[in-house]
Design a protein around this motif. Structure first.
Motif: not given
Length: 326
Positions: A61, A64, A68, A315
């Motif tokens: 996570l 990610m 992003t 997230l």
């Protein structure tokens, strides 16, 4: 098609790994321990397996989220199909006075009394909207002159920023010379026949570091044509204890200076006493400034960085909630 405007930002993707390799790990303190008589009560293997799985998922996570964020920084955009622009267009720089005197309410718009800036914005907004295929720029001035929008085919942005301008944004006084000087600076690379400035003011030069007469001389030498617009009504009925009296709200308007600037640069001076005259002025400018240009194409683009940025935020909040619940 989709494109990354700042693609070089993708070089930041391995940054967390670089930091992990370069900086030493914090050693664990093994001096404290929990002593128990037996390990039979603990399902140690299952706990270690769950802990490892949880750590790996958190690491995924985090990766990610970082990916992003870097993608948002790279500015992804959607670029549309090429749009052919007209072969005949104009390059016009608009200079709008935002000094304190523009608060004077001596204009009528749709049956309602409004201040001078509101009337200017309303009429100029319609003028800008009709400029399909023309390049427009916007300068606002008061104590100083500021470039709001450089020359662009994006007339929607010029129109929006024109309507969002407000009195006092650049001060309270009037720097006409500075506005001309800034227009000269921004238009110096344009062909001489394309250098056109429409300067709108309701006062006299009371601020700035550039003398308007000298600025107009420089404009004439560089081929900048200036159309000046004097804003404000000539007579206004004011109620008093003794009835009605006529006042001249435009007493401070330096028409002599505006006429001088226009005549020196080959432009014209216009007087806007009401919104009807304003509209006639812009109609006249449509006729006065046709410029033949080579055919050009423009590709509209839409920024998409908000999508990966929103995903990173989502997230990140999820990871934070997860860690709090443990």
């Amino acid at each position: 098609m989709y494109e990354l405007l700042w693609w070089w930002a993708l070089a930041l993707l391995p940054l967390p790994l670089v930091v992990y390799w370069l900086f030493p790990k914090i050693s664990a303190d093994n001096t404290l321990a929990l002593k128990v008589p037996s390990l039979t009560e603990f399902e140690l293997g299952e706990w270690v397996e769950q802990s490892t799985w949880s750590s790996r998922l958190k690491l995924l996570l985090a990766g990610m989220i970082w990916g992003t964020l870097v993608l948002a920084l790279a500015r992804p955009v959607w670029i549309g199909e090429p749009v052919s622009l007209p072969f005949s267009g104009r390059d016009l720089m608009l200079a709008v006075d935002l000094s304190g005197s523009m608060r004077e309410e001596d204009f009528e718009l749709n049956g309602r009394v409004v201040d001078r800036l509101t009337a200017t914005q309303w009429v100029a907004s319609d003028f800008i909207q009709r400029r399909q295929g023309d390049r427009l720029g916007l300068i606002v001035f008061a104590d100083q002159a500021y470039l709001q929008v450089p020359l662009t085919f994006d007339t929607a942005t010029v129109r929006r920023l024109m309507r969002e301008s407000f009195i006092g944004l650049a001060g309270e006084r009037t720097a006409i010379g500075d506005a001309i000087g800034l227009a000269l600076k921004r238009l110096k690379d344009n062909p001489e026949k394309n250098r056109v400035l429409i300067l709108m003011t309701d006062g006299a030069n009371t601020a700035g570091s550039v003398n308007p007469a000298e600025a107009s001389d420089m404009a004439a030498k560089s081929g900048l044509k200036i159309y000046t617009v004097g804003i404000g009504s000539e007579a206004n009925a004011v109620r008093s204890a003794f009835g009605f009296s006529l006042t001249n709200p435009s007493a401070d308007l330096d028409e002599g200076l505006l006429k001088l600037i226009a005549s020196k640069t080959g432009g014209q001076y216009f007087r806007a006493r009401d919104t009807t005259e304003f509209e006639r002025i812009y109609t006249e400018l449509d006729r006065l400034e046709p410029i033949e240009q080579e055919g050009k194409q423009w590709r509209p683009q839409r920024e998409l960085f908000t999508w990966p940025l929103a995903l990173a935020l989502f997230l990140g909040v999820g990871l934070l909630v997860w860690r709090r619940m443990e």
